[in-house]
Scaffold this active site. Sequence first.
Site, PDB file in Angstrom:
ATOM      1  N   LYS A 110       6.987  -4.392  -3.195  1.00 42.00           N
ATOM      2  CA  LYS A 110       8.392  -4.028  -3.040  1.00 42.00           C
ATOM      3  C   LYS A 110       8.803  -4.042  -1.579  1.00 42.00           C
ATOM      4  CE  LYS A 110      12.404  -2.644  -4.276  1.00 42.00           C
ATOM      5  NZ  LYS A 110      13.250  -3.763  -4.736  1.00 42.00           N
ATOM      6  N   GLU A 150       9.835 -15.056  -9.252  1.00 43.75           N
ATOM      7  CA  GLU A 150       9.194 -13.754  -9.015  1.00 43.75           C
ATOM      8  C   GLU A 150       8.714 -13.102 -10.309  1.00 43.75           C
ATOM      9  OE1 GLU A 150      11.065 -11.326  -5.268  1.00 43.75           O
ATOM     10  OE2 GLU A 150      12.429 -11.706  -6.923  1.00 43.75           O
ATOM     11  N   ARG A 188       5.593  -0.325  -5.965  1.00 39.42           N
ATOM     12  CA  ARG A 188       5.548  -1.078  -4.708  1.00 39.42           C
ATOM     13  C   ARG A 188       4.609  -2.277  -4.787  1.00 39.42           C
ATOM     14  NH1 ARG A 188       7.264   2.162  -0.236  1.00 39.42           N
ATOM     15  NH2 ARG A 188       5.909   0.981   1.121  1.00 39.42           N
ATOM     16  N   ASN A 241      -2.222   2.516   5.595  1.00 43.14           N
ATOM     17  CA  ASN A 241      -1.368   1.347   5.336  1.00 43.14           C
ATOM     18  C   ASN A 241      -1.227   0.586   6.646  1.00 43.14           C
ATOM     19  OD1 ASN A 241      -0.919   2.413   2.841  1.00 43.14           O
ATOM     20  ND2 ASN A 241       1.235   2.931   3.180  1.00 43.14           N
ATOM     21  N   GLY A 242      -1.124  -0.729   6.554  1.00 45.70           N
ATOM     22  CA  GLY A 242      -0.941  -1.519   7.771  1.00 45.70           C
ATOM     23  C   GLY A 242      -2.167  -2.361   8.048  1.00 45.70           C
ATOM     24  N   HIS A 281      19.431 -36.776  -2.998  1.00 48.30           N
ATOM     25  CA  HIS A 281      18.517 -37.049  -1.881  1.00 48.30           C
ATOM     26  C   HIS A 281      17.089 -36.609  -2.206  1.00 48.30           C
ATOM     27  CE1 HIS A 281      21.846 -38.302   0.572  1.00 48.30           C
ATOM     28  NE2 HIS A 281      22.487 -37.170   0.307  1.00 48.30           N
ATOM     29  N   LYS A 327      14.536 -15.092  -8.252  1.00 45.66           N
ATOM     30  CA  LYS A 327      14.343 -14.107  -9.333  1.00 45.66           C
ATOM     31  C   LYS A 327      13.472 -14.693 -10.430  1.00 45.66           C
ATOM     32  CE  LYS A 327      15.172 -11.230  -7.846  1.00 45.66           C
ATOM     33  NZ  LYS A 327      15.768 -10.901  -6.590  1.00 45.66           N
ATOM     34  N   CYS A 371       0.814  -1.211   0.000  1.00 47.57           N
ATOM     35  CA  CYS A 371       0.000   0.000   0.000  1.00 47.57           C
ATOM     36  C   CYS A 371       0.852   1.267   0.000  1.00 47.57           C
ATOM     37  CB  CYS A 371      -0.879   0.047   1.241  1.00 47.57           C
ATOM     38  SG  CYS A 371      -1.929  -1.379   1.430  1.00 47.57           S
ATOM     39  N   GLU A 406      18.890 -17.433  -4.783  1.00 49.05           N
ATOM     40  CA  GLU A 406      18.515 -16.106  -5.269  1.00 49.05           C
ATOM     41  C   GLU A 406      18.149 -16.164  -6.760  1.00 49.05           C
ATOM     42  OE1 GLU A 406      17.608 -13.438  -4.048  1.00 49.05           O
ATOM     43  OE2 GLU A 406      17.913 -11.956  -5.617  1.00 49.05           O
ATOM     44  N   TRP A 423      -2.936  -2.723  -1.500  1.00 47.79           N
ATOM     45  CA  TRP A 423      -2.520  -4.110  -1.707  1.00 47.79           C
ATOM     46  C   TRP A 423      -3.340  -4.920  -0.724  1.00 47.79           C
ATOM     47  CZ3 TRP A 423       0.284  -7.996   0.999  1.00 47.79           C
ATOM     48  CH2 TRP A 423       0.866  -8.985   0.196  1.00 47.79           C
TER      49      TRP A 423
HETATM   50  C1  G6P Z   1       9.784  -8.087  -0.586  1.00 48.53           C
HETATM   51  C2  G6P Z   1      10.479  -7.708  -1.885  1.00 48.53           C
HETATM   52  C3  G6P Z   1      11.820  -8.444  -1.991  1.00 48.53           C
HETATM   53  C4  G6P Z   1      12.659  -8.166  -0.754  1.00 48.53           C
HETATM   54  C5  G6P Z   1      11.917  -8.501   0.541  1.00 48.53           C
HETATM   55  C6  G6P Z   1      12.666  -7.992   1.759  1.00 48.53           C
HETATM   56  O1  G6P Z   1       9.407  -9.412  -0.640  1.00 48.53           O
HETATM   57  O2  G6P Z   1       9.672  -8.019  -2.988  1.00 48.53           O
HETATM   58  O3  G6P Z   1      12.506  -7.998  -3.140  1.00 48.53           O
HETATM   59  O4  G6P Z   1      13.832  -8.927  -0.828  1.00 48.53           O
HETATM   60  O5  G6P Z   1      10.648  -7.864   0.543  1.00 48.53           O
HETATM   61  O6  G6P Z   1      12.715  -6.602   1.689  1.00 48.53           O
HETATM   62  P1  G6P Z   1      13.781  -5.691   2.396  1.00 48.53           P
HETATM   63  O7  G6P Z   1      13.401  -4.289   2.013  1.00 48.53           O
HETATM   64  O8  G6P Z   1      13.641  -5.940   3.867  1.00 48.53           O
HETATM   65  O9  G6P Z   1      15.123  -6.084   1.894  1.00 48.53           O
END
Ligand code: G6P
Length: 614
Positions: free
Chosen positions: A609, A494, A27, A100-101, A510, A491, A2, A487, A75
């Site tokens: 984000k 995502e 975001r 927000n929240g 395994h 990616k 949000c 990672e 969101w």
């Molecule tokens: C969300 C974002 C990720 C990020 C994670 C942690 O899931 O989409 O890209 O790695 O939050 O965010 P931070 O700001 O704490 O690194």
Amino acid sequence: MCGIVGAVAERNVTGIILEGLKRLEYRGYDSAGLAVINEQGLLQRRRAQGKVAEVEQRLVDQPMKGFLGVAHTRWATHGVPSEANAHPHLSSDELALVHNGIIENYQELKKSLQAAGYLFTSETDTEVVAHLIHQQYQQTADLTQAVHQCLERLEGAYALAVIHQQTPDRLVCARKGSPLVIGVGMGEYFCASDPLALLQVTDRFIYLEEGDLATLTLQNHQILDASGQPVERPISQWQHGHQAAEKGDYKHFMLKEIYEQPAVLAATLEGRLSATRVLPQALGTAAMELLPQVRQVQIIACGTSYHAGMVARYWIERLAGIPCQVEVASEYRYREVVVTEQTLFVTLSQSGETADTLAALRFAKTAGYLASLAICNVPGSSLVRESDLSLMTQAGPEIGVASTKAFTTQLTALLLFTLALRRAGHQQPDQEDPLEAELVQALRGLPRIAEQTLKLDEAIQELSEDFAEKHHALFLGRGSHFPIALEGALKLKEISYIHAEAYPAGELKHGPLALVDKEMPVIAVAPKDDLVDKLKSNLQEVRARGGELYVFADPYTLLEPEEGMKVIHLPEVNEVLAPIIYTLPLQLLSYHVALIKGTDVDQPRNLAKSVTVE
Ligand code: G6P
């Protein structure tokens, strides 16, 4: 997640808050809306499910103008994405609120408001806050006072902004658990959940602290702290430039951010290295006293930042000889932890506002840790403000939801931290340490190697064509490259929505080997290190089952393309720093696969984000 924007000005603010929403689109959100008090002093609202462009279209069809307004991207948490659930929420058509929240006690509040005659038109937790403030205002006729009284009854997390038809000169906003900044203009004020939303109107910001309540009018602002006392908060100048938040010639923010890595790695190293060592001041003077006391490190993070922490564990144990644990914040915060003496608590976060990471820090402060260190990309963020020490990455604003440059700068900062720990633990202050000198030398060359690695873009693009029709992918790595495989898999899932998993290559037999056939591409990260021969055996296990291999390898591994195995050679890099460099081709691979699949690269579905709710 949000986003909030608000404005009080002597000019029409509709365009300003709408532009603010566009700047917050990155975001992640599923509906949007805005409300203003118009020239006749009446509250008007436009909302829509979907993109900000939908709201913009509504404004074309039914324009509205006003000098005071609030806007929001939602969101969904409570209630489906829909126009009815989109903010702003109104009470009695005279008060508008964006939030927000999450309000945890909204159900009990709702009951009492319903009993008092308030009608609810949404499924959200937010609507109770609008009615509650309205109810208090009926008694006090003072909006600030009404918000203050309402906040005392809320349990949960919030950043909110509220306007009332009867007080057309003021915007009241507050935060607890979710970020909020005030934008300071010339005879006008703004508020937003992220300063990026306001860069078109100001570059001066006041970062509200936990529990702050602010009243903004044309000429001044007044802030009350959590105890209701007036406080002054400093005004900070935005340091990152305006182009940092724009795409320029790049097709996507993600691609731009991938290509910025040589520059931001250099920026993260700048001023922190001498010819042979990490400068003791790199972590601040307090760290110089603290680091020699550290006997253990506990790292906490979420998402991509967690993967950076996993790499750091290999470094800290190997180079500093200090035990290190790494855990995702959402698990750690609810676990009964045993804290050993002299343990440093380290949080990693791009945004510095991730709800779980912040909650973990707040818990840790009472749990007996030696001190807390935040490695973060946003200087004024809650995490930085609430930690004892901070080490800033210099990635600049990261807009693409899938984190790229924030990750590699986190790794760089973590290596600096590791070397500082090593020196604090083992070395006399003036003693030369050949390994530190070697790594410092290697760090200096890092931006150049990153640049060379990005030249592989075309070859990686070609490779990506093989993935477009696939539904699954397996990533393999060993040692400090296992987190890089994780990672890489993150990616890919995502942004291309291909199901991807990562395994330490030694675990292949395994379980995951059962999945390997020609429909399951297997991506391996093969730098030159002590484990490469073992990794090669693991790759043979894949080949023997007809699996198609895609290997990112150091030329010295002697891995060469052959039937069923495509190999891309990376530039030579010091083995310790290799996780930073081997991340880049995996970012590019995901990007190109997503492009072929036509997904929304910068704003992948369902993701946000900065996850500011639990
Ligand atoms: C969300 C974002 C990720 C990020 C994670 C942690 O899931 O989409 O890209 O790695 O939050 O965010 P931070 O700001 O704490 O690194």
